[in-house]
Design an enzyme around this catalytic site. Structure first.
Site, PDB file in Angstrom:
ATOM      1  N   HIS A 116       0.641  -1.193   0.164  1.00 18.71           N
ATOM      2  CA  HIS A 116      -0.045   0.097  -0.066  1.00 18.71           C
ATOM      3  C   HIS A 116       0.835   1.385  -0.246  1.00 18.71           C
ATOM      4  O   HIS A 116       1.927   1.206   0.556  1.00 18.71           O
ATOM      5  CB  HIS A 116      -0.701  -0.124   1.529  1.00 18.71           C
ATOM      6  CG  HIS A 116      -1.907   1.034   1.109  1.00 18.71           C
ATOM      7  ND1 HIS A 116      -2.098   2.406   1.365  1.00 18.71           N
ATOM      8  CD2 HIS A 116      -3.414   0.846   0.765  1.00 18.71           C
ATOM      9  CE1 HIS A 116      -3.145   2.854   1.005  1.00 18.71           C
ATOM     10  NE2 HIS A 116      -3.987   2.206   0.699  1.00 18.71           N
ATOM     11  N   ASP A 147      -7.863  -4.855  -0.051  1.00 18.08           N
ATOM     12  CA  ASP A 147      -8.619  -5.981  -1.237  1.00 18.08           C
ATOM     13  C   ASP A 147      -8.100  -7.420  -1.145  1.00 18.08           C
ATOM     14  O   ASP A 147      -8.707  -8.379  -1.803  1.00 18.08           O
ATOM     15  CB  ASP A 147      -8.025  -5.406  -2.656  1.00 18.08           C
ATOM     16  CG  ASP A 147      -8.286  -3.805  -2.944  1.00 18.08           C
ATOM     17  OD1 ASP A 147      -7.719  -3.108  -3.467  1.00 18.08           O
ATOM     18  OD2 ASP A 147      -9.768  -3.741  -3.205  1.00 18.08           O
TER      19      ASP A 147
HETATM   20  C1  SDX Z   1      -6.061   0.250  -2.842  1.00 12.17           C
HETATM   21  O1  SDX Z   1      -4.191   4.700  -1.923  1.00 12.17           O
HETATM   22  C2  SDX Z   1      -5.223   4.050  -1.363  1.00 12.17           C
HETATM   23  O2  SDX Z   1      -5.676   4.405  -0.160  1.00 12.17           O
HETATM   24  C3  SDX Z   1      -5.703   2.987  -2.095  1.00 12.17           C
HETATM   25  C4  SDX Z   1      -6.860   2.103  -1.534  1.00 12.17           C
HETATM   26  C5  SDX Z   1      -8.017   2.796  -1.178  1.00 12.17           C
HETATM   27  O3  SDX Z   1      -8.776   2.599  -0.384  1.00 12.17           O
HETATM   28  O4  SDX Z   1      -8.494   3.683  -2.029  1.00 12.17           O
HETATM   29  O5  SDX Z   1      -6.287   1.580  -0.152  1.00 12.17           O
HETATM   30  C6  SDX Z   1      -7.180   0.986  -2.283  1.00 12.17           C
HETATM   31  O6  SDX Z   1      -5.998   0.673  -4.120  1.00 12.17           O
HETATM   32  C7  SDX Z   1      -5.131  -0.746  -2.253  1.00 12.17           C
HETATM   33  C8  SDX Z   1      -4.145  -1.329  -3.300  1.00 12.17           C
HETATM   34  C9  SDX Z   1      -4.498  -2.305  -3.957  1.00 12.17           C
HETATM   35  N1  SDX Z   1      -3.553  -2.673  -4.985  1.00 12.17           N
HETATM   36  C10 SDX Z   1      -2.902  -3.922  -4.949  1.00 12.17           C
HETATM   37  O7  SDX Z   1      -2.990  -4.828  -4.127  1.00 12.17           O
HETATM   38  C11 SDX Z   1      -1.860  -4.215  -6.217  1.00 12.17           C
HETATM   39  C12 SDX Z   1      -0.642  -4.618  -5.632  1.00 12.17           C
HETATM   40  N2  SDX Z   1      -0.126  -3.598  -4.669  1.00 12.17           N
HETATM   41  C13 SDX Z   1       0.945  -2.784  -5.393  1.00 12.17           C
HETATM   42  O8  SDX Z   1       1.231  -2.874  -6.839  1.00 12.17           O
HETATM   43  C14 SDX Z   1       1.611  -1.729  -4.747  1.00 12.17           C
HETATM   44  O9  SDX Z   1       1.709  -2.324  -3.389  1.00 12.17           O
HETATM   45  C15 SDX Z   1       0.692  -0.483  -4.755  1.00 12.17           C
HETATM   46  C16 SDX Z   1       0.187  -0.030  -5.985  1.00 12.17           C
HETATM   47  C17 SDX Z   1      -0.596  -0.787  -3.691  1.00 12.17           C
HETATM   48  C18 SDX Z   1       1.491   0.661  -3.918  1.00 12.17           C
HETATM   49  O10 SDX Z   1       2.632   0.798  -4.723  1.00 12.17           O
HETATM   50  P1  SDX Z   1       3.938   1.844  -4.327  1.00 12.17           P
HETATM   51  O11 SDX Z   1       3.477   2.644  -3.223  1.00 12.17           O
HETATM   52  O12 SDX Z   1       4.025   2.771  -5.567  1.00 12.17           O
HETATM   53  O13 SDX Z   1       4.982   1.092  -4.177  1.00 12.17           O
HETATM   54  P2  SDX Z   1       6.206   0.638  -5.087  1.00 12.17           P
HETATM   55  O14 SDX Z   1       5.450   0.082  -6.365  1.00 12.17           O
HETATM   56  O15 SDX Z   1       7.129   1.699  -5.335  1.00 12.17           O
HETATM   57  O16 SDX Z   1       6.772  -0.827  -4.384  1.00 12.17           O
HETATM   58  C19 SDX Z   1       7.464  -0.816  -3.425  1.00 12.17           C
HETATM   59  C20 SDX Z   1       8.332  -1.642  -3.455  1.00 12.17           C
HETATM   60  C21 SDX Z   1       9.002  -2.106  -4.901  1.00 12.17           C
HETATM   61  O17 SDX Z   1       9.906  -3.007  -4.769  1.00 12.17           O
HETATM   62  P3  SDX Z   1      11.633  -2.415  -4.970  1.00 12.17           P
HETATM   63  O18 SDX Z   1      11.629  -1.433  -6.053  1.00 12.17           O
HETATM   64  O19 SDX Z   1      11.597  -1.587  -3.588  1.00 12.17           O
HETATM   65  O20 SDX Z   1      12.514  -3.456  -4.924  1.00 12.17           O
HETATM   66  O21 SDX Z   1       7.427  -2.844  -3.126  1.00 12.17           O
HETATM   67  C22 SDX Z   1       7.530  -3.771  -4.219  1.00 12.17           C
HETATM   68  C23 SDX Z   1       7.875  -3.113  -5.350  1.00 12.17           C
HETATM   69  O22 SDX Z   1       8.163  -4.074  -6.335  1.00 12.17           O
HETATM   70  N3  SDX Z   1       5.836  -4.440  -3.956  1.00 12.17           N
HETATM   71  C24 SDX Z   1       5.456  -5.478  -4.226  1.00 12.17           C
HETATM   72  C25 SDX Z   1       4.091  -5.368  -4.241  1.00 12.17           C
HETATM   73  N4  SDX Z   1       3.842  -4.188  -3.853  1.00 12.17           N
HETATM   74  C26 SDX Z   1       5.026  -3.458  -3.858  1.00 12.17           C
HETATM   75  N5  SDX Z   1       6.374  -6.634  -4.533  1.00 12.17           N
HETATM   76  C27 SDX Z   1       5.213  -7.814  -4.796  1.00 12.17           C
HETATM   77  N6  SDX Z   1       4.033  -7.620  -4.682  1.00 12.17           N
HETATM   78  C28 SDX Z   1       3.288  -6.453  -4.267  1.00 12.17           C
HETATM   79  N7  SDX Z   1       2.179  -6.626  -4.153  1.00 12.17           N
END
Ligand code: SDX
Length: 429
Positions: free
Chosen positions: A307, A364
């Site tokens: 998140h 989710d």
């Molecule tokens: C919602 O913003 C809100 O409030 C949203 C929400 C709401 O109520 O409106 O809460 C609802 O959208 C919840 C999120 C639902 N999405 C998912 O579950 C999709 C999977 N999660 C991600 O893609 C990710 O965690 C995000 C999009 C939610 C957040 O992404 P960020 O903050 O941009 O973080 P990032 O992509 O930069 O990740 C940081 C690190 C990265 O690795 P490094 O570059 O440090 O090596 O964490 C890793 C990412 O690769 N990472 C994951 C991951 N999520 C982040 N690795 C594997 N699986 C994951 N799910």
């Protein structure tokens, strides 16, 4: 004198004010940065950038706190109802008995939609994803209520649009589903409460009697409360920026629905179930998929994990996980993907990659399992997220307009070609 931040640039010293919120959050006010220094800031994804001040929702990602107008989500999820929470978010505090009865009565008496909506619906082929249908039907309200296009409408007129949105959203959502499966639509039943009416419009069939299961209606009502607002997330920021151009509330909400659709945002609840089904079909090897999620060369992500703000447990995920156990037990539903989800959660929470990146289950991760147990088809999960988030979007849009915020128009740093001259086509290489 309030706190300031001092810095030097180009041989000059500068000072910018710090603003502080009621929960002791602080921000550098950069409103005068470019005028004073010629500099702008840049922050792709706005990970460090606040777009506004707001009194609607507070969340603390480190401590896993979520409050709507100061009330903890745990208390509202246990004691309130979705429409009471909608009133709280939109109008600023919990309603009196009289205010609540008036609010719910107005919503109940606006659930019917113009018969011409059916003509729009018929234009969508069966199997159309219901999110695309929903955003179109919501935007079509600008055609049925053209007065909503006037940016200078008074408070009563705006409140009528708010009532129409809350009242017609379940009707549109249920009709989008009926269109997808090729069944005739059901008209609203005003003798039922908000969630029961939605469930009946969605599941009732001409050939059979349909009685709403109160367990299902109650579980749905709690899920809508848990999704009702979440400060400046992607879809809410979309609603605010579209509304900042003085576009109508219907057009702004329609844009929010489309932003929510993405699998990184509200579309994740559908993607979680598809991922769990994929793991189940692949033999249930959760470690294999955890490794895929950690492999930078593999686009696979653990959907429902991570998140932007929560670097601790998403408080909603904790409530939904418990509700999933309760609802499946009460309904006597055994869902193998629930066990896979719990296995995956345990493995991830004990895996260094996820721990050091503070990746926890988000709202989710478990919601799809409950929706499935309630009989909701997978590609309707994000529609239910939109139904829940509607009062939050409305409250944020109303706050932005009430505060007279300027049109949202970020700047950029240009990195393209410089000073090129036109060459006629026959002379180009
Ligand atoms: C919602 O913003 C809100 O409030 C949203 C929400 C709401 O109520 O409106 O809460 C609802 O959208 C919840 C999120 C639902 N999405 C998912 O579950 C999709 C999977 N999660 C991600 O893609 C990710 O965690 C995000 C999009 C939610 C957040 O992404 P960020 O903050 O941009 O973080 P990032 O992509 O930069 O990740 C940081 C690190 C990265 O690795 P490094 O570059 O440090 O090596 O964490 C890793 C990412 O690769 N990472 C994951 C991951 N999520 C982040 N690795 C594997 N699986 C994951 N799910």
């Amino acid at each position: 004198m309030s706190e300031t931040v001092k810095f030097s640039y180009g041989g000059k010293d500068f000072e910018l004010p710090i603003i502080e919120g009621t929960e002791n959050e602080k921000a550098i006010d950069i409103a005068k940065l470019r005028a004073q220094t010629g500099l702008i800031t840049i922050d792709p994804g706005f990970k460090n950038t606040g777009s506004t001040t707001s009194s609607i929702t507070f969340l603390d990602g480190e401590l896993g706190i979520l409050r709507y107008r100061g009330y903890n989500i745990e208390e509202l999820a246990e004691k309130s109802t979705f429409l009471e929470v909608a009133y709280l978010l939109i109008y600023g505090d919990l309603p009196t008995q009289h205010q609540y009865e008036k609010f719910t009565r107005e919503i109940t008496t606006h659930t019917l939609v113009h018969e011409d909506i059916k003509k729009i619906l018929e234009g969508f082929p069966s199997n159309s994803h219901p999110m695309g249908v929903l955003s179109s039907l919501i935007c079509s309200l600008t055609a049925f209520y053209p007065e909503s296009l006037d940016p200078n409408r008074n408070e009563d007129a705006v409140n009528l649009s708010i009532v129409r949105l809350l009242a017609k959203m379940p009707t549109f959502a249920a009709w989008a589903f009926k269109n997808e499966v090729g069944h005739p639509v059901n008209y609203p039943d005003n003798s039922l409460d908000y969630c029961s009416n939605f469930l009946k419009m969605m599941f009732a069939l001409p050939a059979e009697k349909y009685d709403v299961d109160p367990i299902v209606a109650k579980a749905l009502d709690q899920l809508l409360i848990l999704h009702a607002d979440h400060e400046q997330n992607c879809s809410t920021s979309t609603v605010r920026i579209v509304g900042s151009s003085q576009a109508s509330i219907f057009a702004s909400i329609s844009a929010g629905i489309n932003a929510l659709w993405g699998p990184l945002h509200g579309g994740a609840n559908q993607a979680v179930i598809e991922m769990l089904e994929q793991i189940k079909a692949d033999g249930g090897d959760t470690k294999k998929f955890l490794d895929k999620a950690k492999d930078k060369n593999d686009p696979f992500r653990l959907m429902g994990f991570g998140h932007r703000v929560y670097k601790n447990f998403d408080p909603r995920a904790k409530i939904i996980k418990k509700a999933a156990d309760d609802v499946l037990l009460k309904l006597g539903v055994k869902d193998p993907v629930l066990e896979i989800a719990k296995e995956l959660e345990y493995a991830a929470l004990n895996d260094q990659y996820f721990v050091e990146r503070n990746l926890y289950p988000n709202v989710d991760f478990y919601s799809g399992i409950i929706y499935r147990a309630l009989g909701i088809p997978t590609d309707m999960f994000t529609v239910l997220f939109a139904m829940g988030r509607l009062p939050g979007w409305i409250a944020q849009w109303k706050e932005m307009r009430h505060n007279g915020e300027p049109i949202g128009r970020p700047r950029q740093i240009y990195t393209g070609a410089v000073d090129k001259h036109y060459v006629s086509m026959n002379k180009r290489g």
